[in-house]
Design a protein around this motif. Structure first.
Motif, PDB file in Angstrom:
ATOM      1  N   SER A   1       1.560   3.102   7.785  1.00 59.77           N
ATOM      2  CA  SER A   1       1.914   3.827   9.004  1.00 59.77           C
ATOM      3  C   SER A   1       2.114   2.866  10.164  1.00 59.77           C
ATOM      4  O   SER A   1       1.584   1.748  10.170  1.00 59.77           O
ATOM      5  N   GLN A   2       2.866   3.310  11.152  1.00 61.49           N
ATOM      6  CA  GLN A   2       3.160   2.533  12.344  1.00 61.49           C
ATOM      7  C   GLN A   2       3.239   3.483  13.527  1.00 61.49           C
ATOM      8  O   GLN A   2       3.794   4.574  13.415  1.00 61.49           O
ATOM      9  N   VAL A   3       2.679   3.102  14.669  1.00 65.23           N
ATOM     10  CA  VAL A   3       2.824   3.871  15.906  1.00 65.23           C
ATOM     11  C   VAL A   3       4.165   3.511  16.531  1.00 65.23           C
ATOM     12  O   VAL A   3       4.462   2.337  16.771  1.00 65.23           O
ATOM     13  N   ILE A   4       4.988   4.526  16.783  1.00 64.94           N
ATOM     14  CA  ILE A   4       6.321   4.331  17.350  1.00 64.94           C
ATOM     15  C   ILE A   4       6.317   4.512  18.865  1.00 64.94           C
ATOM     16  O   ILE A   4       6.992   3.782  19.595  1.00 64.94           O
ATOM     17  N   ALA A   5       5.563   5.509  19.326  1.00 62.14           N
ATOM     18  CA  ALA A   5       5.562   5.818  20.761  1.00 62.14           C
ATOM     19  C   ALA A   5       4.289   6.560  21.126  1.00 62.14           C
ATOM     20  O   ALA A   5       3.681   7.234  20.281  1.00 62.14           O
ATOM     21  N   ARG A   6       3.913   6.452  22.399  1.00 62.67           N
ATOM     22  CA  ARG A   6       2.768   7.179  22.936  1.00 62.67           C
ATOM     23  C   ARG A   6       3.191   7.874  24.223  1.00 62.67           C
ATOM     24  O   ARG A   6       3.919   7.294  25.050  1.00 62.67           O
ATOM     25  N   SER A   7       2.709   9.100  24.391  1.00 60.74           N
ATOM     26  CA  SER A   7       3.039   9.864  25.598  1.00 60.74           C
ATOM     27  C   SER A   7       2.617   9.097  26.848  1.00 60.74           C
ATOM     28  O   SER A   7       1.529   8.510  26.907  1.00 60.74           O
ATOM     29  N   GLY A   8       3.512   9.101  27.855  1.00 58.90           N
ATOM     30  CA  GLY A   8       3.215   8.450  29.116  1.00 58.90           C
ATOM     31  C   GLY A   8       3.388   6.948  29.108  1.00 58.90           C
ATOM     32  O   GLY A   8       3.161   6.294  30.137  1.00 58.90           O
ATOM     33  N   GLN A   9       3.792   6.372  27.960  1.00 61.73           N
ATOM     34  CA  GLN A   9       3.995   4.933  27.873  1.00 61.73           C
ATOM     35  C   GLN A   9       5.440   4.636  27.493  1.00 61.73           C
ATOM     36  O   GLN A   9       6.117   5.451  26.851  1.00 61.73           O
ATOM     37  N   VAL A  10       5.922   3.470  27.891  1.00 61.18           N
ATOM     38  CA  VAL A  10       7.273   3.054  27.548  1.00 61.18           C
ATOM     39  C   VAL A  10       7.371   2.825  26.045  1.00 61.18           C
ATOM     40  O   VAL A  10       6.496   2.180  25.448  1.00 61.18           O
ATOM     41  N   VAL A  11       8.409   3.370  25.421  1.00 64.74           N
ATOM     42  CA  VAL A  11       8.626   3.161  23.993  1.00 64.74           C
ATOM     43  C   VAL A  11       8.906   1.683  23.761  1.00 64.74           C
ATOM     44  O   VAL A  11       9.842   1.124  24.377  1.00 64.74           O
ATOM     45  N   PRO A  12       8.118   0.997  22.922  1.00 64.33           N
ATOM     46  CA  PRO A  12       8.346  -0.439  22.699  1.00 64.33           C
ATOM     47  C   PRO A  12       9.783  -0.740  22.292  1.00 64.33           C
ATOM     48  O   PRO A  12      10.359  -0.046  21.451  1.00 64.33           O
ATOM     49  N   GLY A  13      10.373  -1.734  22.922  1.00 64.84           N
ATOM     50  CA  GLY A  13      11.741  -2.108  22.643  1.00 64.84           C
ATOM     51  C   GLY A  13      12.761  -1.387  23.499  1.00 64.84           C
ATOM     52  O   GLY A  13      13.963  -1.617  23.348  1.00 64.84           O
ATOM     53  N   THR A  14      12.283  -0.494  24.395  1.00 62.28           N
ATOM     54  CA  THR A  14      13.172   0.294  25.260  1.00 62.28           C
ATOM     55  C   THR A  14      12.606   0.313  26.677  1.00 62.28           C
ATOM     56  O   THR A  14      11.559  -0.269  26.963  1.00 62.28           O
ATOM     57  N   SER A  15      13.291   1.028  27.567  1.00 63.38           N
ATOM     58  CA  SER A  15      12.796   1.206  28.937  1.00 63.38           C
ATOM     59  C   SER A  15      12.408   2.658  29.215  1.00 63.38           C
ATOM     60  O   SER A  15      12.158   3.017  30.370  1.00 63.38           O
ATOM     61  N   HIS A  16      12.365   3.486  28.179  1.00 59.10           N
ATOM     62  CA  HIS A  16      12.137   4.928  28.347  1.00 59.10           C
ATOM     63  C   HIS A  16      10.662   5.276  28.137  1.00 59.10           C
ATOM     64  O   HIS A  16      10.042   4.849  27.155  1.00 59.10           O
ATOM     65  N   THR A  17      10.118   6.089  29.049  1.00 60.77           N
ATOM     66  CA  THR A  17       8.744   6.572  28.917  1.00 60.77           C
ATOM     67  C   THR A  17       8.724   7.823  28.043  1.00 60.77           C
ATOM     68  O   THR A  17       9.440   8.792  28.319  1.00 60.77           O
ATOM     69  N   TRP A  18       7.887   7.802  27.001  1.00 59.68           N
ATOM     70  CA  TRP A  18       7.830   8.891  26.022  1.00 59.68           C
ATOM     71  C   TRP A  18       7.181  10.128  26.628  1.00 59.68           C
ATOM     72  O   TRP A  18       6.265  10.023  27.439  1.00 59.68           O
ATOM     73  N   HIS A  19       7.669  11.289  26.225  1.00 60.72           N
ATOM     74  CA  HIS A  19       7.241  12.551  26.825  1.00 60.72           C
ATOM     75  C   HIS A  19       5.870  13.000  26.312  1.00 60.72           C
ATOM     76  O   HIS A  19       5.396  12.557  25.270  1.00 60.72           O
ATOM     77  N   SER A  20       5.275  13.925  27.032  1.00 55.95           N
ATOM     78  CA  SER A  20       4.004  14.530  26.620  1.00 55.95           C
ATOM     79  C   SER A  20       4.247  15.586  25.555  1.00 55.95           C
ATOM     80  O   SER A  20       5.348  16.126  25.422  1.00 55.95           O
ATOM     81  N   ALA A  21       3.208  15.883  24.812  1.00 54.14           N
ATOM     82  CA  ALA A  21       3.210  16.954  23.804  1.00 54.14           C
ATOM     83  C   ALA A  21       4.435  16.902  22.897  1.00 54.14           C
ATOM     84  O   ALA A  21       5.192  17.869  22.806  1.00 54.14           O
ATOM     85  N   PRO A  22       4.658  15.795  22.178  1.00 57.14           N
ATOM     86  CA  PRO A  22       5.803  15.740  21.269  1.00 57.14           C
ATOM     87  C   PRO A  22       5.690  16.807  20.192  1.00 57.14           C
ATOM     88  O   PRO A  22       4.622  17.030  19.629  1.00 57.14           O
ATOM     89  N   ASP A  23       6.819  17.477  19.933  1.00 64.31           N
ATOM     90  CA  ASP A  23       6.799  18.582  18.966  1.00 64.31           C
ATOM     91  C   ASP A  23       7.923  18.396  17.948  1.00 64.31           C
ATOM     92  O   ASP A  23       8.061  17.315  17.376  1.00 64.31           O
ATOM     93  N   GLY A  24       8.725  19.448  17.702  1.00 63.08           N
ATOM     94  CA  GLY A  24       9.715  19.418  16.646  1.00 63.08           C
ATOM     95  C   GLY A  24      10.661  18.236  16.748  1.00 63.08           C
ATOM     96  O   GLY A  24      10.987  17.769  17.840  1.00 63.08           O
TER      97      GLY A  24
END
Length: 384
Positions: free
Chosen positions: A58-81
């Motif tokens: 397994s690998q962590v790809i993104a965490r809510s409230g943090q910038v997605v590694p390798g990008t400049s985008h902050t990942w959203h809260s409560a990821p769903d579908g």
């Protein structure tokens, strides 16, 4: 026991469905039963707190409230579908945000090695976007899980999202496109929800069409018909209450289509329903009250997806935080388990087009808060 045909469908990305005669398999028409999983038992939890069979990581790809590694985008809260889309030599993973107000959806673009290279919002300003579904023309249908909610058609490859009121206004959950009959199936997250299909006036254009509801008796198997919903706007009478004889389902959740069959889950009774849309029949693919021997492994049924081999992967909302695997032979077993996150739920399972990576999220992570969501990727020797 009546016999049925279980299609093992090979899903090549979200836009192509390839079927051959060798993919058909006969099986007893009975809900899935406990058996050893095809990958063996779960091992001890890894560094990410995930128990997997041997050979998987397994690998962590993104965490809510943090910038997605390798990008400049902050990942959203409560990821769903979520869903994956082929993108040249790489792919895109999209994920909803089940926040109200706010909602929306984001997309991460990966290269051929699975490295994130960019990420962006593809929908914003909506309400509690729970599940949804991919279309054959490479858009993502993001569904609002609120009273008289909308379906939004989003564009992972660029372009503005579009509200699709013709698809009905109700407490939407998931969607699954059927390119053979040129319809989109829809689930409703109400204790007396219905199962719908939307027939676009023109396939590929969801701006207009006919909303229909499944009609059947109260049994857990049998035949069904479709009836038009008179007022898809759902006001003043809710869509689920407009058609006499429409079948009630207890909390519709995930939905997946492959080869003349659509599967959907109902959380109120921990069931997975299997609908043969070619034959016009339905039955149970899983019911936790009908499992033997031993304890039912799957409770809190939620999002569902299929592998290129034809296995179904069903995520738990709560339970013991597992993704369980239902094989074409009607057996069920845990595929993975997340430890230390008992106040969360597993969401958004989706395979890459090649079928060798599985993305999913823990909506509230270790904190139990929507701001603590974690999105993962599992790689390994998946059956293809």
């Amino acid at each position: 026991m009546e016999r049925r045909t279980f299609l093992r469908a090979s899903v090549l990305g979200t836009s192509t469905l390839a079927l051959t005669g060798s993919l058909w398999q006969d099986a007893l028409a009975a809900p899935a039963q406990n058996a050893a999983g095809p990958y063996g038992p779960l091992l001890a939890a890894d560094a990410n707190g995930i128990q997997l069979p041997a050979g998987f990581t397994s690998q962590v790809i993104a965490r809510s409230g943090q910038v997605v590694p390798g990008t400049s985008h902050t990942w959203h809260s409560a990821p769903d579908g979520g869903a994956c889309f082929a993108d040249g030599s790489g792919w895109i993973y999209v994920s909803n945000s089940e926040i109200n107000p706010g909602g929306g959806a984001s997309a991460i673009r990966f290269d051929s090695a699975g490295n994130a290279v960019s990420a962006a919002s593809i929908l914003s300003g909506t309400r509690q976007n729970c599940a949804g579904g991919a279309t054959p023309w490479n858009t993502w249908l993001s569904c609002e899980e609120v009273d008289r909610g909308y379906v939004y058609e989003t564009r992972p490859f660029g372009g503005a999202a579009t509200q699709r009121p013709a698809m009905g206004r109700f407490k939407h959950e998931a969607a699954a496109a059927d390119p053979v009959r040129k319809v989109v199936y829809l689930t409703e997250d109400e204790t007396n929800g219905r199962f719908y299909r939307f027939i676009p006036t023109t396939w590929g254009d969801l701006s207009s069409g006919t909303l229909q509801v499944l009609c059947a008796g109260s049994a857990t198997s049998g035949s069904f018909t479709w009836a038009n919903v008179p007022d898809p706007d759902g006001s003043p009478t809710a869509t689920r209450s407009q058609v006499s004889g429409s079948k009630s389902f207890n909390g519709g959740e995930g939905c997946h289509y492959a080869g003349d069959t659509v599967w959907f889950t109902t959380k109120g009774d921990n069931r997975v329903w299997q609908v043969n849309v070619a034959a016009g029949t339905y039955e149970l693919a899983y019911d936790d009250n009908l499992v033997s021997p031993g304890t039912a492994p799957l409770t809190g049924v939620d999002n569902v997806t299929g592998s290129t081999f034809g296995d179904l992967y069903v995520a738990e909302d709560g339970g013991n935080m597992e993704i369980c695997l239902i094989t074409p032979n009607d057996t069920i077993s845990p595929f993975l388990r997340i430890s230390g996150q008992g106040s969360s739920e597993i969401t958004g399972p989706a395979f890459t087009p090649a079928g060798n990576r599985l993305y999913f999220s823990s909506q509230r992570g270790t904190s139990g808060s929507s701001s603590g969501g974690i999105t993962y990727c599992v790689t390994g020797p998946f059956r293809t």
